[in-house]
Design an enzyme around this catalytic site. Structure first.
Site, short mmCIF file in Angstrom:
data_model
loop_
_atom_site.label_atom_id
_atom_site.label_comp_id
_atom_site.label_asym_id
_atom_site.label_seq_id
_atom_site.Cartn_x
_atom_site.Cartn_y
_atom_site.Cartn_z
N VAL A 139 52.53 19.72 25.57
CA VAL A 139 53.32 20.94 25.50
C VAL A 139 53.12 21.68 26.82
CG1 VAL A 139 53.70 23.13 24.28
CG2 VAL A 139 53.03 21.08 23.00
N CYS A 140 54.22 22.10 27.43
CA CYS A 140 54.16 22.90 28.65
C CYS A 140 53.35 22.18 29.74
CB CYS A 140 53.59 24.28 28.31
SG CYS A 140 53.81 25.54 29.56
N THR A 141 52.38 22.85 30.35
CA THR A 141 51.63 22.25 31.44
C THR A 141 50.54 21.30 30.98
OG1 THR A 141 50.20 24.21 31.54
CG2 THR A 141 52.08 24.14 33.05
N THR A 179 58.17 19.40 31.82
CA THR A 179 57.14 20.41 31.62
C THR A 179 57.80 21.76 31.83
OG1 THR A 179 54.90 21.13 32.24
CG2 THR A 179 56.34 20.39 34.03
#
Length: 322
Positions: free
Chosen positions: A106-108, A126
């Site tokens: 998730v995300c970074t 990302t």
């Protein structure tokens, strides 16, 4: 339900984590777990100690990564704590991630997977603000900055923060069907379940605002009049520039071509009408500048991998149905 194989979801915790990257997907899987036996959720930090999120929230893991069960789904959240080098954590990921049937970031969190060498050769995404860094630092990774999530075999990566909820809902739908995913979405008051290849942000946000006043006015006019003639010649005349000068200046100042900008604006306008109104597809197509329903259908299939009618069925807001 007695014959359904329980899937263990292991969420990796570390200091500097984004709390919603953890709690968002976990609430989705927990919602599915109201049907007994579907998911077993487990959180773990390197040594089992509590971790501090970027918002100041302290998260208490179930245990250490050394004691964690072998998961079906290994989920790595993002946050400021992904910056820099993390040899101990990425070493654990490098050794243990291949044992999971599904690897999710998730995300970074994608930065940690990339540092561990787990994204090489894969198409990923990302948070939009870190896509350039991910592509620069890890050239063997194929970074797509636009989708809110990307599936590539057993690997699933998502954009920032709430996109983790969209991805988790898609995974539940993959595991247990659409009805359960929709039930969870309703419980979480997630009215619109976005397709994975929906853009992370709007055309107005993804393109820079032009510095020069004539081009800024043209950008604003495009968003206000998607049904108009938005060819380069017409837009150049509005900016009082030659078509060639206009196209070159527009790209230099906004980071995208006039044609691409118009495509995004028209698609967003059509999506909003399909979501928020009961207007027929033909009327939506005309109002959005496509001219014909077939032209709009081609644009939807190309960008969102779904036809307008199906998009409306899935994502229309409750108010527009009445």
């Amino acid at each position: 339900m007695a014959d359904v194989k329980q899937r263990t979801v292991l969420v990796v915790l570390f200091d500097g984590i984004q709390s919603l990257d953890v709690t968002g997907p976990m609430e989705v899987f927990a919602g599915a777990s109201r049907s007994p036996g579907l998911y077993h959720l487990w959180t773990a930090s390197l040594d089992g100690s509590p971790v501090r999120s970027t918002s100041g929230l302290t998260l208490m893991p179930d245990g250490s990564l050394a004691d964690a069960p072998v998961p079906h789904t290994l989920l790595v959240p993002g946050g400021h704590g992904t910056r820099g080098s993390h040899p101990e954590l990425t070493g654990w990921l490098r050794e243990h991630a291949p044992r999971a049937e599904r690897l999710v970031s998730v995300c970074t969190g994608a930065l940690l997977l990339a540092e561990a060498g787990l994204l090489d050769g894969h198409r990923v995404t990302t948070h939009w603000n870190y896509c350039e860094q991910l592509a620069r630092d890890y050239p063997a990774v194929h970074v797509d900055p636009e989708p809110i999530f990307v599936r590539d075999g057993r690997l699933a990566t998502s954009a920032g923060v709430t996109a983790g909820i969209d991805l988790a809902l898609a995974l539940v739908e993959e595991d247990h069907g659409r009805d359960l995913a929709l039930e969870i979405a309703r419980h979480l008051v997630v009215f619109l379940r976005r397709p994975g290849n929906q853009a992370q942000f709007s055309a107005q946000l993804s393109a820079r605002t032009a510095r020069s006043e004539p081009l800024r006015e043209v950008q604003h006019w495009i968003t206000q009049h998607p049904e108009a003639d938005l060819g380069v010649d017409a837009l150049a005349a509005r900016a009082r520039l030659s078509p060639r000068h206009f196209a070159r200046a527009f790209r230099a100042e906004t980071g995208t071509t006039p044609g691409r900008y118009v495509e995004r604006v028209r698609l967003e306008h059509a999506r909003r009408l399909l979501e928020d109104t009961a207007d027929g597809v033909e009327r939506v197509a005309r109002a959005s500048g496509y001219g014909t329903p077939e032209a709009m259908r081609r644009a939807f299939v190309k960008t969102l991998a779904t036809a307008p009618a199906e998009y409306r069925r899935r994502f229309r807001t409750p108010a527009s149905s009445t």
